[in-house]
Design a protein around this motif. Sequence first.
Motif, PDB file in Angstrom:
ATOM      1  N   VAL A 111      -7.604   3.245  -1.537  1.00  0.00           N
ATOM      2  CA  VAL A 111      -6.288   2.688  -1.245  1.00  0.00           C
ATOM      3  C   VAL A 111      -5.571   2.468  -2.569  1.00  0.00           C
ATOM      4  O   VAL A 111      -6.154   1.897  -3.505  1.00  0.00           O
ATOM      5  CB  VAL A 111      -6.393   1.358  -0.468  1.00  0.00           C
ATOM      6  N   SER A 112      -4.319   2.923  -2.671  1.00  0.00           N
ATOM      7  CA  SER A 112      -3.502   2.740  -3.869  1.00  0.00           C
ATOM      8  C   SER A 112      -2.344   1.804  -3.552  1.00  0.00           C
ATOM      9  O   SER A 112      -1.736   1.903  -2.480  1.00  0.00           O
ATOM     10  CB  SER A 112      -2.965   4.079  -4.376  1.00  0.00           C
ATOM     11  N   LEU A 113      -2.049   0.908  -4.499  1.00  0.00           N
ATOM     12  CA  LEU A 113      -0.967  -0.055  -4.336  1.00  0.00           C
ATOM     13  C   LEU A 113       0.232   0.345  -5.180  1.00  0.00           C
ATOM     14  O   LEU A 113       0.128   1.176  -6.096  1.00  0.00           O
ATOM     15  CB  LEU A 113      -1.431  -1.461  -4.731  1.00  0.00           C
ATOM     16  N   SER A 114       1.367  -0.282  -4.897  1.00  0.00           N
ATOM     17  CA  SER A 114       2.584   0.011  -5.653  1.00  0.00           C
ATOM     18  C   SER A 114       2.496  -0.489  -7.082  1.00  0.00           C
ATOM     19  O   SER A 114       3.303  -0.100  -7.930  1.00  0.00           O
ATOM     20  CB  SER A 114       3.788  -0.634  -4.960  1.00  0.00           C
ATOM     21  N   GLU A 137       2.588   7.179 -12.186  1.00  0.00           N
ATOM     22  CA  GLU A 137       3.812   7.286 -11.397  1.00  0.00           C
ATOM     23  C   GLU A 137       4.308   5.912 -10.968  1.00  0.00           C
ATOM     24  O   GLU A 137       5.511   5.639 -10.970  1.00  0.00           O
ATOM     25  CB  GLU A 137       3.568   8.171 -10.175  1.00  0.00           C
ATOM     26  N   ALA A 138       3.380   5.020 -10.611  1.00  0.00           N
ATOM     27  CA  ALA A 138       3.785   3.668 -10.224  1.00  0.00           C
ATOM     28  C   ALA A 138       4.413   2.929 -11.394  1.00  0.00           C
ATOM     29  O   ALA A 138       5.407   2.215 -11.242  1.00  0.00           O
ATOM     30  CB  ALA A 138       2.573   2.894  -9.679  1.00  0.00           C
ATOM     31  N   LEU A 139       3.847   3.101 -12.583  1.00  0.00           N
ATOM     32  CA  LEU A 139       4.414   2.460 -13.767  1.00  0.00           C
ATOM     33  C   LEU A 139       5.802   2.997 -14.066  1.00  0.00           C
ATOM     34  O   LEU A 139       6.696   2.258 -14.482  1.00  0.00           O
ATOM     35  CB  LEU A 139       3.491   2.671 -14.971  1.00  0.00           C
ATOM     36  N   MET A 140       5.990   4.319 -13.846  1.00  0.00           N
ATOM     37  CA  MET A 140       7.301   4.893 -14.101  1.00  0.00           C
ATOM     38  C   MET A 140       8.338   4.361 -13.100  1.00  0.00           C
ATOM     39  O   MET A 140       9.483   4.090 -13.459  1.00  0.00           O
ATOM     40  CB  MET A 140       7.247   6.418 -14.000  1.00  0.00           C
ATOM     41  N   GLU A 141       7.919   4.201 -11.856  1.00  0.00           N
ATOM     42  CA  GLU A 141       8.864   3.745 -10.840  1.00  0.00           C
ATOM     43  C   GLU A 141       9.318   2.319 -11.085  1.00  0.00           C
ATOM     44  O   GLU A 141      10.470   1.971 -10.818  1.00  0.00           O
ATOM     45  CB  GLU A 141       8.225   3.855  -9.453  1.00  0.00           C
ATOM     46  N   ILE A 142       8.432   1.476 -11.624  1.00  0.00           N
ATOM     47  CA  ILE A 142       8.844   0.103 -11.905  1.00  0.00           C
ATOM     48  C   ILE A 142       9.396  -0.031 -13.311  1.00  0.00           C
ATOM     49  O   ILE A 142       9.721  -1.128 -13.753  1.00  0.00           O
ATOM     50  CB  ILE A 142       7.668  -0.883 -11.697  1.00  0.00           C
ATOM     51  N   VAL A 192       0.851  -1.190   0.000  1.00  0.00           N
ATOM     52  CA  VAL A 192       0.000   0.000   0.000  1.00  0.00           C
ATOM     53  C   VAL A 192       0.889   1.244   0.000  1.00  0.00           C
ATOM     54  O   VAL A 192       1.796   1.374   0.824  1.00  0.00           O
ATOM     55  CB  VAL A 192      -0.917   0.011   1.230  1.00  0.00           C
ATOM     56  N   THR A 193       0.648   2.139  -0.935  1.00  0.00           N
ATOM     57  CA  THR A 193       1.441   3.369  -1.023  1.00  0.00           C
ATOM     58  C   THR A 193       0.707   4.568  -0.445  1.00  0.00           C
ATOM     59  O   THR A 193       1.316   5.383   0.254  1.00  0.00           O
ATOM     60  CB  THR A 193       1.802   3.654  -2.486  1.00  0.00           C
ATOM     61  N   THR A 194      -0.580   4.714  -0.724  1.00  0.00           N
ATOM     62  CA  THR A 194      -1.345   5.850  -0.207  1.00  0.00           C
ATOM     63  C   THR A 194      -2.734   5.382   0.209  1.00  0.00           C
ATOM     64  O   THR A 194      -3.258   4.395  -0.318  1.00  0.00           O
ATOM     65  CB  THR A 194      -1.496   6.973  -1.250  1.00  0.00           C
ATOM     66  N   ALA A 195      -3.310   6.105   1.154  1.00  0.00           N
ATOM     67  CA  ALA A 195      -4.683   5.856   1.599  1.00  0.00           C
ATOM     68  C   ALA A 195      -5.355   7.206   1.798  1.00  0.00           C
ATOM     69  O   ALA A 195      -4.750   8.129   2.362  1.00  0.00           O
ATOM     70  CB  ALA A 195      -4.706   5.037   2.888  1.00  0.00           C
TER      71      ALA A 195
END
Length: 918
Positions: free
Chosen positions: A737-740, A790-795, A724-727
Motif C-alpha cells: 500500500v502506498s500513501l500520498s 512522484e509523491a514528493l514532486m506533487e507536494i 492511500v494512492t495505490t494498492a
Amino acid sequence: MKIHKIPWLGHFDDRGHRLSIFSVHVHPDGSRIATGGLDGTVRIWSTEAIRLADGNEELKVHKQLCCMSTHTGTVTSVRFSANGQYLASGSDDRVVIIWHKEDIIPGIGPTFGSSETHTENWRSYRRLLGHDNDIQDICWSYDSQLFVSVGLDSSIIVWNGTTFERLKRIEAHQSHVKGITFDPAGKYFATESDDRTIKVWRVSDFALEKTISEPFNNSPLSTYFRRPSWSPDGKHIAASNAMNGPVACVSIIERGTWTSEINLIGHEGPVEVTSFNPKLFKDSNDKLVCILACGGQDRSLSIWSSATSRPMLNCQNICQKSIGDVCWSPDGLNLYLCSYDGTLLVCTFEADEFGQMVSDEEIAKTLAKYGHGRHGIVLPESSKQLSLEESAENAKSLSNKNKLESNPLLSEMPSTPLRGSEVTKPASPSINVETLPKVSNQSPKKTPVNDTAAVETPGKNTQKVTITKDGRKRVAPQLLTTLQAAPSTSRLPSTQLQQSSAPQLPPQQFSQPVNSIPKGGVPILVVGSKQKPSEDPNTGEFIGVEESNLPNIDTFQNFLPNAIERSTVIPTGELKVPSLKSAVITSIDNLSRYTLEVKNGSSEKNPTRIVVLENGTTRWMDYLPRPVLLSTGSIHFWAVACDDASLHIYSLTGSRLLPPVMIESKPVFLECNNNFLFCICSNGMTHAWDIPNKKSLFSSCSLAPILDSATQLQSEEPYIVPHVTTANISREGIPSVSLSTGQTYVYSSFMLSWQRVSDPWWAFGSKHWDSNGIENRDRPLRFYEQQTNEALMEIGRGKFLHKMVEDFTNEEGYEDFERIMTINHLENRIAAARLLHLNDEFLETSESYCKLLMQSGCWQKLEEFLDEVYADTESTDLLSGKELVARILIALRQLVQTDAEFERVNKTIQKYPTYSLL
C-alpha cells in the motif's frame, strides 16, 4: 533517404561491449561530431570518415579524432557552441566542462596510459561548478553569448558564454529539469521538467515569461530526458513527452500565445527528444516549411513536415533501446541519432527531399520580426503587435522626417500606445523599457509579474544620523547585508544585464540565523504541515502554514476519509469509495485479447450485465442485481466487486469459483496478481486470498497502524491528511500500500504487521536512493522509490532535498549523516528484498552494501553480514549463500585501493572457504 549504422563508432568497455550513448552533437562546420556515453568519456569523430567508410573497416581515414576522459561520471549531454570555438559537456558528476581545441600542440599519437589515439588536441578550458545533482542537458545561445545548464537538482544555471562566470541561478521548477532549448531570435529560452511544465524565460533579465502545463498533465515521469526544440523560424517549440489523452505525442507550442493546439501523434511510447532541422524549406506553394525529427522510448524515429499532417517518415524499432539524442548537421541533410544500446545511426537525405532550401538571409529576415538583430529596446511581442508593426512599416514612408531625426527611437517603438503599467521613462537608449524596475521612496509594494510571480521593490536605504553631546553629527553603522546589492558587472551587452524580477527577501532576514530544520523535525520539512496557523502567546507570531491550504468545514468529509480510530480495533472512518460508473472495462495484462466489460444497472428490474470478450467475440455473459464498482482479472480468474460489499469470482470460462464473498464494507481497491486477489474495504480493512486454492493468506487486518499516526488531530479544526494512492499484490502474494506522503508499506504474514519499505526519509539523505526517473516494475523496490519521488514532486518538496542535506551536514555532529543514512537505507532495502523474495534486488543491494561498508571501514558489520549470508544454504533462488559470499568478495577485491584494505580483504577471504568459487 539512407540509414547507415557505423559499426566502429561507439563507446566500448574493456571487453569490447557497447555502452550507452546519451548525447550527440555536430560541429557548426560539419566536420566532426561529439558523443557522450556511459563510460564517462567525450569522443570526437570525423564526419568524413562516417560518410566515406559506410562500414568499410579498411578505409584509411582518421575515424576517432579525440577522446576526453576527464569526467568521473556518465556524460549525459555534449554541445558545440554556435561559433564552433568551444565544446561543452555535462555529466552526472555535477560538473560542466568547457573544451577548447588546441591547434598549436599536435595531438597525434596515443595517450599515456591508454590505447586511445588522438589526431586532435581538445583540452579542458573551464570547469563549471554549481549544480548539486546530475546534469541532464546543456545548451548554447545562437550568438554563443550565453550558456545554460539544467539538472536533477531542479536548478537552471545561466553562464556567460565568453568568460563562463555564473550570471543567474534559477530555482523555479518543482522537480528534475531534463531539457533546455534556445530561441533562434535570441529573446527566450525554454526549460522542460518532470514537474510536467515547460517554462519560457526572457534572455533580457532571466525572468519568467510563461509557464505551460496543459499538454503535460498526464505525462509519464519515466523518461530519462525531456529535450525540446525551437523551430528555426522562431514560431514554435516542439515539446517532448506530451500527452493527448492516453496517447503519447509531441506538442507544438506557438510563440507569443504559448498555446498548444497541434499534437504530433505517431509514437507508441513517450518521446524523449525532438530536434528541428536548422534549415527552412519551401513547398510547391512557396510556403516556408519546417522539418522536425523525434525519437523516444518506443525505439522509433519519426520525421515531420509542417506542410503535412502525417509524418514524412516513421522508422519503427530502428534501435534495440530508447533513442537518447537527435541532431541535424548544419546543412540540414544529415541526421545523427544515438541510442542507449550504444549505436549511432546516420540518416542521409537528398537535397530535394524536403523541398527547396531557403537561404540563411531569408531565415534571418523571418526572425527579424521577433526582434532578431535588434539591440537596445525589447519590443512587446504578440501576434497583434506583429501585424501592427507590418502596417507601421508600410506607412513609414509617409512619416515626418523631422520627428524621426529628433527622436530616432520612434521608428523602433511599437505603433500602439502601451498600457500605463508598461511605460517607463528610459534612462538611456540601451535600457529595456519593459523590465526597468521602478524606484521610489515609498514602502515596498508587490506588483504582479506574468502569471504567478511577484516582485518586491525595496525602498530607498537610509542611514540614521545622531547628534552627540558636543554637537557633532554621527552616522550609525549599517550591516552590509541590509544594503541593496549593487548590480554585478558582466561582459554581456547592456540589454542582457537587467534586474531580475524574482521576489526579493526583506533585508532584515539576511542577518537573522537560519534553522536548517524547522520545529517539528524532518517530516514537517519534507511532507509539510497542514495545520491551521495559530498565534503564539509568547511572541504573538503565527505558526504553521498559510490558512489558504486549509479546506472549508463543508469539504471536511472529502479530505478525512482515512481517519481510523486505532483504539477501537474497528475503524470508525471510511476510505473514499470509487464513484459509480455506467461502464467498467478491464483486461488482463499478459493476455490483452481477453476483456471484461460491465454495463451497470440500477436494480433487479434493470440488472448489471457482465460480458467477457476474446478478440472482440463474446465468450461468456452473466447478470448481477447490483451495480459493479471495481473489477480485475489475471490468467486464473476474474473478480468483480459490487456496491453491496460482495465479491463475485469467475474462472476464465465464466464458471463461478466461489459463492459471493462478503466483505465488511464497500470495496475501495481491488487488485490481483497470479493466483492472488487483494481487496481494501472502505472501513480500512484489508483481505488477501489465494483463489485457486480457495484460502486466505492471512486474517483480515486494518490499515490503522499506517494511517492512524497521520490522522491524529492536534487541534479542534480539521486539516488535510494523507490517503492511500495505490494498492498492489506481488506474484508471491505479498500486498503493498502506498500513501500520498510517499511511504510504501507491505504486509508480512509471518510478522502479522505492516512494514515500511519506502520512505521520504531515505530520499532525504541516502546516496543510493533511486532518483533517475526511470520506471522499472521488474525492480519493485526501485519502483516503490519512484512512487515516493512522484509523491514528493506533487507536494512540491522534491527540489529541497539536496539543499536540506547541505545545510544539515554543515551542523556540528552531523558530518557523517549521509554515510550513515546510506548504510541504513541499504540495510532496509536488503531486509525488504528478503521479505518480498526479490532475488535480483537482494543480490544487487548486497554488493553495494558490502562495498560501502568496506569503503567506510565498517569491517565488523561486513563480517556479520557475510556470516549470516554464508550460513544460509539457499540465500536466493539463483545463488547459494557460499556463492553469494564468493561473488561479494570478488567485487571487494577489485575495489581495493590501500594496503590496509588489501590486507583486510585477504584476511576476510581466508575466513570463508570459497577458493574454488573465487
